[in-house]
Design an enzyme around this catalytic site. Structure first.
Site, PDB file in Angstrom:
ATOM      1  N   CYS A  81     100.183 -23.470-147.394  1.00 46.12           N
ATOM      2  CA  CYS A  81      99.367 -22.841-145.980  1.00 46.12           C
ATOM      3  C   CYS A  81     100.160 -23.292-144.413  1.00 46.12           C
ATOM      4  O   CYS A  81     100.532 -22.275-143.598  1.00 46.12           O
ATOM      5  CB  CYS A  81      97.759 -23.863-145.935  1.00 46.12           C
ATOM      6  SG  CYS A  81      97.857 -25.596-146.035  1.00 46.12           S
ATOM      7  N   SER A 111      78.807 -25.070-162.139  1.00 45.04           N
ATOM      8  CA  SER A 111      78.175 -23.823-160.548  1.00 45.04           C
ATOM      9  C   SER A 111      77.827 -23.016-161.845  1.00 45.04           C
ATOM     10  O   SER A 111      76.769 -22.758-160.690  1.00 45.04           O
ATOM     11  CB  SER A 111      79.414 -24.153-159.897  1.00 45.04           C
ATOM     12  OG  SER A 111      79.533 -24.969-158.932  1.00 45.04           O
ATOM     13  N   HIS A 153      95.070 -24.879-138.568  1.00 46.10           N
ATOM     14  CA  HIS A 153      96.605 -25.919-138.145  1.00 46.10           C
ATOM     15  C   HIS A 153      97.752 -25.336-137.182  1.00 46.10           C
ATOM     16  O   HIS A 153      96.973 -23.554-136.850  1.00 46.10           O
ATOM     17  CB  HIS A 153      97.668 -25.188-139.838  1.00 46.10           C
ATOM     18  CG  HIS A 153      96.959 -26.362-140.699  1.00 46.10           C
ATOM     19  ND1 HIS A 153      95.760 -26.723-140.027  1.00 46.10           N
ATOM     20  CD2 HIS A 153      97.120 -25.825-142.420  1.00 46.10           C
ATOM     21  CE1 HIS A 153      95.808 -27.277-141.804  1.00 46.10           C
ATOM     22  NE2 HIS A 153      95.803 -26.411-142.757  1.00 46.10           N
ATOM     23  N   LYS A 172     106.910 -28.941-149.121  1.00 48.46           N
ATOM     24  CA  LYS A 172     107.444 -27.072-149.229  1.00 48.46           C
ATOM     25  C   LYS A 172     107.272 -26.577-148.031  1.00 48.46           C
ATOM     26  O   LYS A 172     107.641 -25.523-148.688  1.00 48.46           O
ATOM     27  CB  LYS A 172     105.033 -27.662-149.206  1.00 48.46           C
ATOM     28  CG  LYS A 172     104.431 -28.136-150.173  1.00 48.46           C
ATOM     29  CD  LYS A 172     102.781 -28.704-150.763  1.00 48.46           C
ATOM     30  CE  LYS A 172     102.802 -28.889-151.518  1.00 48.46           C
ATOM     31  NZ  LYS A 172     101.455 -29.062-151.685  1.00 48.46           N
ATOM     32  N   THR A 218      83.196 -21.599-155.083  1.00 48.59           N
ATOM     33  CA  THR A 218      81.854 -21.612-154.957  1.00 48.59           C
ATOM     34  C   THR A 218      82.167 -22.730-153.490  1.00 48.59           C
ATOM     35  O   THR A 218      82.525 -22.757-151.974  1.00 48.59           O
ATOM     36  CB  THR A 218      81.455 -22.576-155.518  1.00 48.59           C
ATOM     37  OG1 THR A 218      82.306 -23.616-155.691  1.00 48.59           O
ATOM     38  CG2 THR A 218      80.785 -21.812-156.724  1.00 48.59           C
ATOM     39  N   GLY A 219      84.120 -22.769-152.890  1.00 43.30           N
ATOM     40  CA  GLY A 219      85.603 -23.845-152.112  1.00 43.30           C
ATOM     41  C   GLY A 219      85.098 -23.104-151.253  1.00 43.30           C
ATOM     42  O   GLY A 219      84.807 -21.257-151.077  1.00 43.30           O
TER      43      GLY A 219
END
Length: 332
Positions: A130, A42, A243, A214, A13-14
């Site tokens: 990411c 959910s 980004h 990271k 659901t994200g």
């Protein structure tokens, strides 16, 4: 992995979970079923993603008995608790969180760079951060050409990296400021609309954030460069999606601009978009919902020996998360 595999999305659901479903459908992933899982809150809701529709089920250890692949996008705590459960049940877990990235027994994979690492999995495969994934789409082909020694990175990270709530907060704050009202902040410590926050993830004792380290640690592992030096500053910007980053990199060999541009253009994960005289360079809007990351502003660095400066934009919901995970599933 059989061609009619059953695949489940944990955290469906994200924002990232829904993009994973969209990509699986659009890329015609060879599976017999796509199942959506989330928390008990959910469970029972109908989730619609474009033409796909399914009922959300609660994520419990037993669901992995009926799955061949599970893509996790529900946060580190969920991954730590349930990814090992999936592996025990012969369901390969592809994890988008940071929970297993630096685990020596878990491959950290960017399919354009180290696809062979997928074969080393013991039930869990990690997806990179990411910003790391997008940065490497520009840096790795240059590393192949010249040999990367060190790089300085400044990121310009969209609010979608923090989820749906952050996107809504940027929208609400923008409306409030245009109306002469106060911009209320809840997702971030300060308003993000018309602002910049040099703060992504939590601060460590040395003054860097976890997000900044990271780039160093994951970059070393993915490219197999244990001595790579990286200095990174991560900045949240009032952009909804995709980004960008400014990178200054130093190499072992003398650099050549034509060779650099050809290396970018021929690399499967990147697209050369570099014609400043015509105002052509990558931007977040131009690279939203694009599979390749855009690389431009390539020039010799004035401060580094054998150095190049470049600019990259890429959709962090896709290459930075959902697309990379789907590409790993495709390799499986």
């Amino acid at each position: 992995m059989k061609k009619d595999c059953r695949i489940g999305i944990i955290g469906a659901t994200g924002a990232v979970g829904q993009e994973i479903i969209r990509l699986l459908v659009n890329r015609k992933f060879p599976c017999s079923e796509i199942k959506a899982y989330a928390s008990s809150r959910s469970a029972g809701n109908v989730l619609k993603v474009d033409e796909w529709e399914g009922v959300v089920e609660e994520t419990t250890p037993d669901v992995f008995d009926d799955l061949d692949i599970a893509i996790f996008s529900a946060g580190g705590d969920t991954s730590k608790a349930l990814a090992p459960e999936a592996a025990k049940r012969n369901c390969v877990a592809i994890d988008n969180s940071s929970a297993f990235r630096m685990d020596e027994t878990v491959p950290l994979v960017v399919p354009e760079i180290n696809p062979e690492a997928v074969k080393e999995h013991q039930g869990i495969i990690a997806n990179p951060n990411c910003s790391t994934a997008i940065a490497l789409m520009g840096v790795y082909p240059l590393h192949l050409a010249f040999g990367l020694k060190r790089m300085f990175v400044s990121t310009y990270q969209a609010v979608s990296g923090s989820g749906v709530a952050a996107m809504k907060e940027l929208e609400n704050q923008s409306k409030a400021l245009f109306s002469g009202e106060k911009a209320e902040a809840s997702v971030y410590p300060h308003p993000i609309a018309f602002n910049l926050l040099p703060h992504v993830d939590s601060f460590l004792e040395d003054g860097y954030t976890r997000e900044e380290l990271k780039m160093l640690n994951e970059g070393r592992k993915i490219m197999n460069l244990p001595d790579l030096k990286v200095s990174c500053t991560c900045v949240r910007v009032p952009v909804f999606r995709a980004h960008s980053m400014s990178i200054n990199a130093e190499f072992e060999k003398p650099v050549d601009l034509e060779i650099a541009r050809n290396a970018i253009q021929s690399f499967s994960g990147s697209e050369l978009f570099d014609n400043p005289s015509k105002n052509e360079y990558p931007t977040p809007l131009a690279y939203t919902e694009k599979e390749k990351c855009g690389v431009g502003r390539i020039r010799k660095d004035h401060a580094l020996d054998n150095g190049l400066a470049l600019w990259i934009s890429g959709d962090q919901l896709w290459k930075g998360a959902a697309l990379n995970a789907v590409q790993i599933a495709e390799i499986l």
